[in-house]
Design a protein around this motif. Sequence first.
Motif, PDB file in Angstrom:
ATOM      1  N   LYS A 255      -4.823   8.368   3.069  1.00  0.00           N
ATOM      2  CA  LYS A 255      -3.617   8.934   3.909  1.00  0.00           C
ATOM      3  C   LYS A 255      -2.834   9.978   3.244  1.00  0.00           C
ATOM      4  O   LYS A 255      -3.077  10.007   1.921  1.00  0.00           O
ATOM      5  CB  LYS A 255      -2.742   7.682   4.417  1.00  0.00           C
ATOM      6  CG  LYS A 255      -2.315   6.914   3.148  1.00  0.00           C
ATOM      7  CD  LYS A 255      -1.533   5.421   3.389  1.00  0.00           C
ATOM      8  CE  LYS A 255      -0.240   5.616   3.942  1.00  0.00           C
ATOM      9  NZ  LYS A 255       0.563   4.497   4.450  1.00  0.00           N
TER      10      LYS A 255
ATOM     11  N   TYR B  61       2.705   5.474   9.731  1.00  0.00           N
ATOM     12  CA  TYR B  61       2.190   5.615   8.444  1.00  0.00           C
ATOM     13  C   TYR B  61       2.856   4.898   7.694  1.00  0.00           C
ATOM     14  O   TYR B  61       2.000   4.433   6.494  1.00  0.00           O
ATOM     15  CB  TYR B  61       2.426   7.222   8.246  1.00  0.00           C
ATOM     16  CG  TYR B  61       1.992   7.960   6.823  1.00  0.00           C
ATOM     17  CD1 TYR B  61       0.654   8.274   6.978  1.00  0.00           C
ATOM     18  CD2 TYR B  61       2.613   7.724   5.763  1.00  0.00           C
ATOM     19  CE1 TYR B  61       0.306   8.851   5.513  1.00  0.00           C
ATOM     20  CE2 TYR B  61       2.195   8.370   4.482  1.00  0.00           C
ATOM     21  CZ  TYR B  61       1.035   8.862   4.427  1.00  0.00           C
ATOM     22  OH  TYR B  61       0.478   9.453   3.384  1.00  0.00           O
TER      23      TYR B  61
ATOM     24  N   LEU C  36      -3.693   9.836   8.827  1.00  0.00           N
ATOM     25  CA  LEU C  36      -4.564   8.841   8.467  1.00  0.00           C
ATOM     26  C   LEU C  36      -5.881   8.907   8.656  1.00  0.00           C
ATOM     27  O   LEU C  36      -6.596   9.581   9.681  1.00  0.00           O
ATOM     28  CB  LEU C  36      -4.245   7.530   9.227  1.00  0.00           C
ATOM     29  CG  LEU C  36      -2.825   7.199   9.072  1.00  0.00           C
ATOM     30  CD1 LEU C  36      -2.644   5.797   9.865  1.00  0.00           C
ATOM     31  CD2 LEU C  36      -2.562   6.625   7.798  1.00  0.00           C
TER      32      LEU C  36
END
Length: 230
Positions: A135, A216, A174
């Motif tokens: 990420k 996230y 992501l």
Amino acid sequence: MTLIDAGDGAGAGTATKPLGFSRRSFLMGLSAFGALGLAGCAATGGMSVAEAERVYGPLPNERFPVPAVNLNKVDPKYLRRRVRYDSKEAVGTIIVDPRHYYVYRIEGDGYATRYGANVGRAGFLWSGEAYIGRKAEWPIWTPPKEMIARQPEAAPYANGMKPGLDNPLGARTLYLYQNGAYTLYTIYSTIMPETIGKGISSGCVGLLTQDMVDLYEKTPVDTKVIVLKA
């Protein structure tokens, strides 16, 4: 987004303007490879006007300050909402429903957080299981050579587009992996509310930046992702 080949991940730098073409053109033509009413004070789509304005307000403390979402450009049904969602998947699992333009995060006890999304356009839809391999915040975007061959206007970014509001990957990304390999698909953030609820990309999935920041922060590496058939 769909895959925009997010190539290099996060990196330093200042925002740059696309040369000769818009961020929309990126989103509408990215190539992917690999596997895989608000009205008055009444609650609409599960969220009141005041709450929506708070949730989707500006993010001034970001590395590149993010503007508030123009809520007039988003169907209220795509605003973030806690919904009933029966699933045997573990808490935290991400389920993408491209047919209905939703992304779900399993919360347990028969509930999920639901986000509105944009998805792959016809011919670029895919389904299957993956996991978050990495990420990044404000990542660099590097178009794959196959995309550059199809869209020569992307050539100036062959070595990467610096982070910023014009970067197709936005503020958070992501990256989806399968069997240890990057699939070239991502879940990314967008500041273009008019794209939510539409098929615009080459397979990636976009959330409003405010929603993507929320997802996230709750999503560690190795989180399972399921993309349903469209």
